[in-house]
Design a protein around this motif. Structure first.
Motif: not given
Lengths: 353, 353
Positions: A301-308
């Motif tokens: 979840e973190l990496v997905a959010k960081v990519r935004t």
């Protein structure tokens, strides 16, 4: 140096028996010689638990609250480089040391050491950059000092910035908190800053201009901690690069760390320049990247959010914390080989920040 | 330079039309050129009311309390001198900037810029001095940084220290608070530090060894504020000396200040060395002296108490605040003449702190 991995340390001086009796450039590398100087000279003299925690920032109880306090001097050469200058670096670097500690950066001091003969116009450009960077990072420069040294006793301008941030109640990031199973999250490509500076020094040209990644990580760090308050620790891998930051975490937490080489984002131009210059991107400085040790269940979840986030488009999970080989960082290559990623022993890139 | 008093400014460069286009040593003097640089370069870029107050320390609201925050870089040459060294100076100087703001000094950061080739033994001596000075001043060094610059791009060691102190509720010292009738209290002899450093540089010898007065003023400042919470402001007259500190107060408070020459304590050796070197003790740096603007009714009791303190044996009331000639500092001589004590225009003593 008998450590495996020492072969990457081109230019490293062998350590004389009995240690060094004079300062060498490697003492400022952020690698093994910096650590030796810290442990042999500074820590014994100033022995106290806050300094000895070896975080990028001190967290102190003060006036009823918890403050983060950090300092860095900037001596980068040349003072202007693609993507930034010493002024922007001096603000972002100190802001980032606060932010990766989980603090909200608030106040900055600036101490200038100017070399006699510095063009006023250059100083003004640097100061304007600092002002812009303060505004972007949401910090206020509240106190300063200027010294002038005679020609030939400095190099245009050196800048020290110190910073104060506020640490929210209950927050406690630490390089000693990595646990087996945790994942290593990296916010983007490595080596951009170091290679951008080296390309100016060496007169290298690339098809697309390589720029320093200097940026404030305050917003990205805050976003990550909002999503996952259980993040163990964060670092901005500057001097000494990703390898040094991870070695510090592995040592402080007494855990092993294993990286997947293929997962680590590196720009093609950076890879090419590193080959040309005999550098390893793992040891090259970054000035707008963040590496975090995160609980396994939160990693995706973190990496997905960081990519935004504008600074996190190429974020990736690059490795994991192991329950064996405490203190050791290793890397598996795409074809399955494994090598040790040691602490930098000499100095790859003097005066990179 | 058309100001009266400019005759004391031996070595001052005339200001070129349109200002300087390059940095000169005088920009680090603590005098008029430093003020010009501040007003023309730094203040416009970082415009904010805390910085623009031009106190020796910023007072900020943070984490529910009031903090004092200050920074200074130390570039003194030579790094060892009678009575101290650059390390002791770096701690005491920053402690003093907090103390004269009425704050209790608490935490210190240290940023080292080391020149390649510095003897490790010299660095260790400096660091031990810093450690001793921290203990004596009751502060903790909690965070640090080390950079190394190539040989010929530094001068052994430059040190930046920043400091955080706690400002008690209700306390509000300010250079803008001097009022007509107030008295000027000086804690001891002037010029000791500057002349001690110059004597090493110039190879001067005196019958009794002249020592730098470097010391923590934290205890003395706290004592004075305990006796008289209504003290308007305090300064430690370092670079630019007593004259510059009083000029800053006169300008910020829009008052005149008149000194009595005969009341200002100056050691015989300092007076002699100043004559020999063409210096005016009023402009020579001090590193363990405090000048305070105090309410007239409290002045006698204060000076009596200060004289009982180890650092205040020769304290004296040296002048008063006038209701005319705002911004002007003047001095009456023993035989009744009067002269203007202007802000230093050039640089008497480069790299004195």
């Amino acid at each position: 140096m008998n450590e495996p991995g020492a072969s990457v340390l081109a230019g490293a001086c062998p350590v004389p028996r009995g240690g060094y009796d004079r300062i060498v450039l490697g003492h400022g590398s952020g690698g093994r010689l910096s650590a030796d100087l810290l442990h042999q000279c500074f820590l014994p003299a100033f022995a106290n638990p806050i300094l000895s925690a070896l975080e990028d920032q001190a967290v102190v109880e003060c006036a009823g609250g918890r403050l983060a306090f950090t300092t860095d001097s900037y001596v980068v050469r040349p003072i202007f480089f693609p993507g930034g200058d010493i002024g922007r670096l001096a603000i972002n670097g100190t802001v980032n040391d606060l932010a990766v500690g989980g603090a909200t950066p608030r106040f900055i001091s600036a101490g200038f050491i100017l070399e006699e003969g510095l063009a006023m116009e250059e100083l003004q450009r640097v100061v304007r950059s600092m002002s812009d960077a303060c505004r972007e990072a949401g910090v206020t420069l509240v106190t300063g000092d200027t010294k002038v040294v005679d020609r030939g006793k400095g190099d245009k301008v050196y800048i020290n910035t110190s910073g104060i941030g506020v640490v929210p109640a209950g927050r406690s990031l630490s390089v000693s908190r990595a646990r087996p199973g945790d994942r290593i999250l990296l916010s983007g490509t490595i080596g951009d800053h170091g290679v951008a500076v080296m390309s100016v020094r060496e007169g290298l040209e690339f098809e697309t201009e390589l720029k320093s990644d200097t940026a404030s990580l305050a917003g990205l760090a805050a976003l990550m901690l909002e999503i996952c308050p259980a993040i163990r620790c964060m670092r901005d891998p500057t001097r000494g690069g990703l390898a040094s930051a991870l070695n510090e975490i592995a040592a402080a937490s007494r855990v092993g760390i294993q990286l997947q080489e293929s997962a680590i984002p590196v720009r093609g131009e950076v890879r090419g320049a590193c080959e040309l210059l005999g550098l390893d991107p793992l040891y090259v400085a970054n000035e707008g990247k963040l590496v975090a040790v995160v609980p396994p269940e939160a990693a995706e979840e973190l990496v997905a959010k960081v990519r935004t986030h504008p600074l996190g488009g190429e974020a990736a999970i690059i490795g994991a914390v192991l329950d064996n080989r405490p203190g050791l960082v290793s890397m598996r290559s795409a074809i399955g080989g494994e090598r040790v990623v040691a602490l930098l022993a000499g100095e790859q890139l003097p005066r990179i920040c």
